[in-house]
Design a protein around this motif. Sequence first.
Motif, PDB file in Angstrom:
ATOM      1  N   ALA A 260       0.841  -1.208   0.000  1.00 54.91           N
ATOM      2  CA  ALA A 260       0.000   0.000   0.000  1.00 54.91           C
ATOM      3  C   ALA A 260       0.872   1.252   0.000  1.00 54.91           C
ATOM      4  CB  ALA A 260      -0.922  -0.007   1.215  1.00 54.91           C
ATOM      5  N   TYR A 261       1.974   1.213   0.743  1.00 60.01           N
ATOM      6  CA  TYR A 261       2.904   2.356   0.752  1.00 60.01           C
ATOM      7  C   TYR A 261       3.488   2.560  -0.638  1.00 60.01           C
ATOM      8  CZ  TYR A 261       6.934   5.273   1.898  1.00 60.01           C
ATOM      9  OH  TYR A 261       7.856   6.286   1.938  1.00 60.01           O
ATOM     10  N   ILE A 262       3.863   1.487  -1.288  1.00 62.84           N
ATOM     11  CA  ILE A 262       4.432   1.590  -2.633  1.00 62.84           C
ATOM     12  C   ILE A 262       3.422   2.194  -3.595  1.00 62.84           C
ATOM     13  CG2 ILE A 262       5.293   0.260  -4.597  1.00 62.84           C
ATOM     14  CD1 ILE A 262       6.583  -1.657  -2.596  1.00 62.84           C
ATOM     15  N   ASP A 263       2.159   1.784  -3.484  1.00 63.25           N
ATOM     16  CA  ASP A 263       1.120   2.336  -4.360  1.00 63.25           C
ATOM     17  C   ASP A 263       0.965   3.839  -4.161  1.00 63.25           C
ATOM     18  OD1 ASP A 263       0.593  -0.160  -5.410  1.00 63.25           O
ATOM     19  OD2 ASP A 263      -1.101  -0.568  -4.082  1.00 63.25           O
ATOM     20  N   VAL A 264       0.898   4.257  -2.904  1.00 61.67           N
ATOM     21  CA  VAL A 264       0.659   5.669  -2.598  1.00 61.67           C
ATOM     22  C   VAL A 264       1.866   6.529  -2.979  1.00 61.67           C
ATOM     23  CG1 VAL A 264       0.316   7.327  -0.718  1.00 61.67           C
ATOM     24  CG2 VAL A 264      -1.005   5.200  -0.766  1.00 61.67           C
ATOM     25  N   ASN A 265       3.066   5.973  -2.812  1.00 65.79           N
ATOM     26  CA  ASN A 265       4.297   6.745  -3.013  1.00 65.79           C
ATOM     27  C   ASN A 265       5.032   6.346  -4.289  1.00 65.79           C
ATOM     28  OD1 ASN A 265       4.710   8.294  -0.263  1.00 65.79           O
ATOM     29  ND2 ASN A 265       4.024   6.223   0.255  1.00 65.79           N
ATOM     30  N   ASP A 267       5.176   7.472  -7.375  1.00 64.79           N
ATOM     31  CA  ASP A 267       5.866   8.516  -8.153  1.00 64.79           C
ATOM     32  C   ASP A 267       7.157   8.967  -7.463  1.00 64.79           C
ATOM     33  OD1 ASP A 267       3.944   8.446 -10.095  1.00 64.79           O
ATOM     34  OD2 ASP A 267       2.836  10.186  -9.363  1.00 64.79           O
ATOM     35  N   SER A 268       7.108   9.135  -6.150  1.00 65.22           N
ATOM     36  CA  SER A 268       8.313   9.577  -5.444  1.00 65.22           C
ATOM     37  C   SER A 268       9.371   8.478  -5.434  1.00 65.22           C
ATOM     38  CB  SER A 268       7.975  10.005  -4.014  1.00 65.22           C
ATOM     39  OG  SER A 268       7.464   8.930  -3.263  1.00 65.22           O
ATOM     40  N   LEU A 269       8.945   7.207  -5.368  1.00 68.72           N
ATOM     41  CA  LEU A 269       9.894   6.103  -5.439  1.00 68.72           C
ATOM     42  C   LEU A 269      10.560   6.055  -6.813  1.00 68.72           C
ATOM     43  CD1 LEU A 269       7.962   3.240  -3.578  1.00 68.72           C
ATOM     44  CD2 LEU A 269       9.943   4.527  -2.755  1.00 68.72           C
ATOM     45  N   CYS A 270       9.780   6.320  -7.853  1.00 66.55           N
ATOM     46  CA  CYS A 270      10.341   6.380  -9.210  1.00 66.55           C
ATOM     47  C   CYS A 270      11.397   7.469  -9.296  1.00 66.55           C
ATOM     48  CB  CYS A 270       9.239   6.632 -10.239  1.00 66.55           C
ATOM     49  SG  CYS A 270       8.122   5.241 -10.518  1.00 66.55           S
ATOM     50  N   SER A 271      11.088   8.628  -8.735  1.00 67.74           N
ATOM     51  CA  SER A 271      12.035   9.743  -8.760  1.00 67.74           C
ATOM     52  C   SER A 271      13.304   9.395  -7.989  1.00 67.74           C
ATOM     53  CB  SER A 271      11.381  10.987  -8.159  1.00 67.74           C
ATOM     54  OG  SER A 271      12.279  12.064  -8.097  1.00 67.74           O
ATOM     55  N   ASP A 272      13.139   8.780  -6.822  1.00 68.86           N
ATOM     56  CA  ASP A 272      14.303   8.391  -6.017  1.00 68.86           C
ATOM     57  C   ASP A 272      15.168   7.390  -6.774  1.00 68.86           C
ATOM     58  OD1 ASP A 272      13.415   9.987  -3.967  1.00 68.86           O
ATOM     59  OD2 ASP A 272      12.515   8.351  -2.825  1.00 68.86           O
TER      60      ASP A 272
END
Length: 306
Positions: A260-265, A267-272
């Motif tokens: 669920a955290y991965i789903d919500v975040n 875009d930011s994970l992609c950027s990181d």
Amino acid sequence: MTVGGYDVSYELYRYLVMNYKAQYDASVWESPDSLAAANEEIEKNTEQSLRDIFAVFSLAGDYGIDFDDEDLKSIADAAVDAEKDKYEKVSDYRDALAESYMNDSVYRFTELNKAFSDALYYAMENSGEIETDASKLRELFNSDSFIRVKQVLIVGESARKAYNNTYFTAAETHTDPEALEIAEKVRALALSGENFDSLVKEYGESLYMFNNTDGYYICRGMWEEANENAAFSLNVGEISPVIESSAGYSVFMRCEKDSAYIDVNFDSLCSDYRKAVFGLALEKRSASLEIEKTQALDSCSIAEMQ
């Protein structure tokens, strides 16, 4: 000097040296021992900064981006002109640059470096070296290439001074030995079964971890190597040894990832992830660049440079 075959101007060298010198108290230059140590540290940091700067141009060449690219020079020129327009007089612009130990040529060079960095990033995306496909990125986040860790960071006096307390809570100041002792205590408590989130709350001095039960989701290239090596060596639920880094002393626990955290975040994970891949590529190129010093460098005294 030259770095990776690129000429380094005196103005660029001075700009870096003076900014590193500004981090030291004036008293450092009064003692022969402290002067020698400061000279060595400033020289080391300056050379590393130069490698990092010219790594951009060097790696860009691998993607067909020429050092004399007129379009990129135009972008840099436009940025310089926009900065000049903020001032009523050219002399005010020059005075502002001088406060940062710059002149117009150095500022123009730094803007050119930014333009090349942007062009290189997009070239790496277009080549597929930086992944952009959402489904493949999701697979990556669900793989062991991305992990979730929590951290208890104890900050010693040297780290607080180096970072000027940035990123740290306003906790009681510890000497480095005291910080290490506290970190060892935290690790022992964690190994005995103490709740790690409670240990973070009671002992942790990282602002990021303050009231954060999600922890960090990281891939290679996001942290200092010592911290990454420790975190990636853990299995889920394991506690690391005390790890020393430039920020202090850390104890890590690897955790299960939360979909669920991965789903919500996402875009930011992609950027990181993209920043990390880009940074690793530049870091690798930077380490490969050789520095050749000329006789002219012998006349540049770091202690006397103003």
